[in-house]
Design a protein around this motif. Structure first.
Motif, PDB file in Angstrom:
ATOM      1  N   GLY A 150      76.685 113.757 -20.747  1.00 20.22           N
ATOM      2  CA  GLY A 150      76.015 112.141 -20.662  1.00 20.22           C
ATOM      3  C   GLY A 150      75.397 111.883 -19.669  1.00 20.22           C
ATOM      4  N   ILE A 151      75.211 112.723 -18.617  1.00 22.44           N
ATOM      5  CA  ILE A 151      74.640 112.335 -17.381  1.00 22.44           C
ATOM      6  C   ILE A 151      73.136 113.116 -17.483  1.00 22.44           C
ATOM      7  N   CYS A 152      72.223 112.428 -17.552  1.00 23.49           N
ATOM      8  CA  CYS A 152      70.836 113.011 -17.435  1.00 23.49           C
ATOM      9  C   CYS A 152      69.663 112.068 -17.131  1.00 23.49           C
ATOM     10  N   SER A 153      68.538 112.306 -16.671  1.00 22.02           N
ATOM     11  CA  SER A 153      67.374 111.409 -16.216  1.00 22.02           C
ATOM     12  C   SER A 153      67.178 110.491 -17.203  1.00 22.02           C
ATOM     13  N   SER A 154      67.191 110.774 -18.241  1.00 23.35           N
ATOM     14  CA  SER A 154      66.882 110.022 -19.604  1.00 23.35           C
ATOM     15  C   SER A 154      67.953 108.905 -19.599  1.00 23.35           C
ATOM     16  N   ALA A 155      69.276 109.326 -19.634  1.00 27.60           N
ATOM     17  CA  ALA A 155      70.230 108.064 -19.660  1.00 27.60           C
ATOM     18  C   ALA A 155      70.067 107.265 -18.606  1.00 27.60           C
ATOM     19  N   ILE A 156      69.991 107.567 -17.397  1.00 32.63           N
ATOM     20  CA  ILE A 156      69.864 106.629 -16.267  1.00 32.63           C
ATOM     21  C   ILE A 156      68.647 105.832 -16.477  1.00 32.63           C
ATOM     22  N   ARG A 157      67.423 106.306 -16.850  1.00 34.42           N
ATOM     23  CA  ARG A 157      66.324 105.348 -17.331  1.00 34.42           C
ATOM     24  C   ARG A 157      66.582 104.280 -18.236  1.00 34.42           C
ATOM     25  N   ALA A 167      76.133 101.373 -14.369  1.00 39.26           N
ATOM     26  CA  ALA A 167      76.222 102.519 -15.178  1.00 39.26           C
ATOM     27  C   ALA A 167      75.336 103.724 -14.391  1.00 39.26           C
ATOM     28  N   ALA A 168      73.980 102.833 -14.098  1.00 34.52           N
ATOM     29  CA  ALA A 168      72.873 103.956 -13.467  1.00 34.52           C
ATOM     30  C   ALA A 168      73.560 104.408 -12.099  1.00 34.52           C
ATOM     31  N   GLY A 173      75.527 108.646  -8.740  1.00 31.23           N
ATOM     32  CA  GLY A 173      76.160 109.063  -7.813  1.00 31.23           C
ATOM     33  C   GLY A 173      75.737 108.350  -6.440  1.00 31.23           C
ATOM     34  N   ARG A 174      74.891 107.230  -6.348  1.00 28.91           N
ATOM     35  CA  ARG A 174      74.573 106.538  -5.251  1.00 28.91           C
ATOM     36  C   ARG A 174      73.714 105.258  -5.697  1.00 28.91           C
ATOM     37  N   ARG A 175      73.426 104.490  -4.907  1.00 25.86           N
ATOM     38  CA  ARG A 175      72.871 103.351  -5.463  1.00 25.86           C
ATOM     39  C   ARG A 175      71.196 103.707  -5.907  1.00 25.86           C
ATOM     40  N   TYR A 176      70.640 102.845  -6.844  1.00 21.40           N
ATOM     41  CA  TYR A 176      69.330 103.144  -7.330  1.00 21.40           C
ATOM     42  C   TYR A 176      68.551 102.226  -6.387  1.00 21.40           C
ATOM     43  N   LEU A 261      72.749  96.957  -6.654  1.00 23.61           N
ATOM     44  CA  LEU A 261      74.372  97.110  -6.751  1.00 23.61           C
ATOM     45  C   LEU A 261      74.714  96.755  -8.061  1.00 23.61           C
ATOM     46  N   ARG A 262      74.313  95.480  -8.599  1.00 28.16           N
ATOM     47  CA  ARG A 262      74.732  94.905  -9.876  1.00 28.16           C
ATOM     48  C   ARG A 262      73.802  93.949 -10.324  1.00 28.16           C
TER      49      ARG A 262
END
Length: 301
Positions: A150-157, A167-168, A173-176, A261-262
Motif C-alpha cells: 500500500g505504500i508507493c509514490s502514487s498512493a502518496i500523490r 495519510a501522506a 515517514g515524515r512531514r510532506y 501537518l494536517r
C-alpha cells in the motif's frame, strides 16, 4: 558521471526514489544490510528526472520532492548516490543491459530490487526467474527487499491530491513539504492584520489539494492556505500562502520551506472580510494545537 570501476565492489539498487518514502526505506535498509554482511559499498543509481518526463511527458506525475532534496535524503542513509541523465538512449536499455552497466560502471556484484521492481524497458515483462537468471549470467546476485503493502509514490500523490496530509505523512515517514521563493501577492493578509508569505513553487511539484492546513515554516507554526481566495473575487489564480504564527520580519525574496501537518478545513467564500478575519483567528488557534506528527527526518505578502 563518476563511476567506481576499479574501486571497491558494490551492491546497487536502481530507481526513481520519488519521495524517499517508507517503502524506499525498506529497500535502502536491505541494501545496507547486504553491503555490511558482504563487505560491499551500498550504492543507489537514480535519475536526474522522472523517467516519464522523457518517455511520456504528458503522463509524467508531479514530483514529491526536488532532485536535490531526494539526493540529500538518500545520502543521509549512508549510501553512495549516482545520478544518471535519463535520456532517450537510457530509456531504451533492457534489463540485461542495465545489469551489464551496473557491473561495468559501478563494480556491482549484487543488486537489490523492490518487491515489484524490474528496471529496464523490458523489465516489467520478465518473470523473477528470468530476471534472476540474466543477472547471474553477468555475475550478479539478486536480492529482493520485503514488501510494504500500500505504500508507493502514487498512493502518496493520491492522498495529497485529496488533502489527506496525515495519510501522506504516514506513508512518507515524515512531514510532506514544499519550498519556494517568497513573492509579493495581493497583500490582503497584511490589510486584515494577518500577514502571509506568498510562495512561488516549481510547477513540477505536487501541491496538496486546495484548503487550509496546519503546518510549520522556519521553525514557526503556520496556517497555510492553498486556493483561489474566493472571498476577494472570482477566477483568481491558485496561490500558496502561509501565516507564520509569532513571526515578525521580511521574507521577500527568500526561499521558504512549508511542512504540512494536517488539514484544518476546506477553502470557502466568506460574506465579508470581517468574517474571513474571524475564521483565520480560529484557524490560528487550531494550528497552534499540538500534533502527533513528528518533524522531518534526515529527510510573504
Amino acid at each position: 558521471m563518476e563511476n567506481i570501476k576499479d574501486a571497491e565492489k558494490s551492491v546497487v539498487t536502481v530507481g526513481t526514489f520519488d519521495g524517499v518514502h517508507r517503502g524506499h526505506k525498506i529497500v535502502l535498509e536491505t541494501l545496507k544490510d547486504y553491503a555490511l554482511r558482504n563487505g560491499l559499498q551500498p550504492a543507489v543509481v537514480t535519475f536526474d528526472r522522472h523517467p516519464l518526463e522523457t518517455v511520456a511527458p504528458s503522463r509524467a506525475p508531479r514530483l514529491l520532492q526536488s532532485v536535490r532534496e531526494r539526493d540529500d535524503i538518500l545520502k543521509r542513509y549512508g549510501v553512495k548516490v549516482y545520478e544518471v541523465e535519463f535520456t532517450p538512449e537510457v530509456s531504451g536499455l533492457t534489463a540485461k543491459e542495465w545489469m551489464e552497466k551496473m557491473a561495468r560502471d559501478y563494480n556491482a556484484v549484487a543488486i537489490v530490487t523492490g518487491y515489484d521492481n524490474r528496471f529496464g524497458r523490458d523489465g516489467h515483462t520478465l518473470s523473477h526467474e528470468i530476471f534472476t537468471a540474466q543477472a547471474r549470467e553477468i555475475g550478479l546476485d539478486v536480492v529482493a527487499a520485503p514488501e510494504l503493502p500500500g505504500i508507493c509514490s502514487s498512493a502518496i500523490r493520491k492522498a495529497l491530491g485529496e488533502g489527506d496530509i496525515e495519510a501522506a505523512n504516514e506513508m512518507l515517514g515524515r512531514r510532506y513539504g514544499i519550498e519556494g521563493e517568497v513573492v509579493k501577492g495581493r497583500q490582503l493578509g497584511r490589510t486584515i492584520g494577518v500577514p502571509t508569505a506568498n510562495l512561488q513553487v516549481n510547477p513540477r511539484m505536487m501541491i496538496p489539494a486546495p484548503g487550509v492546513y496546519a503546518g510549520e515554516a522556519a521553525g514557526y507554526p503556520a496556517v497555510v492556505n492553498i486556493g483561489h481566495n474566493p472571498t476577494v473575487g472570482e477566477g483568481n489564480p491558485l496561490t500558496i500562502e502561509a501565516h507564520l504564527i509569532g513571526f515578525s520580519g521580511n521574507l521577500y525574496g527568500k526561499t521558504l520551506r512549508l511542512e504540512f501537518l494536517r488539514k484544518l478545513r476546506e477553502e470557502k467564500k466568506f460574506t465579508s472580510l470581517d468574517a474571513l478575519k474571524e475564521q483565520i483567528r480560529s484557524d490560528i488557534k487550531d494550528a497552534s494545537l499540538p500534533t502527533r506528527q513528528s518533524s522531518s527526518s534526515p529527510s510573504n505578502n
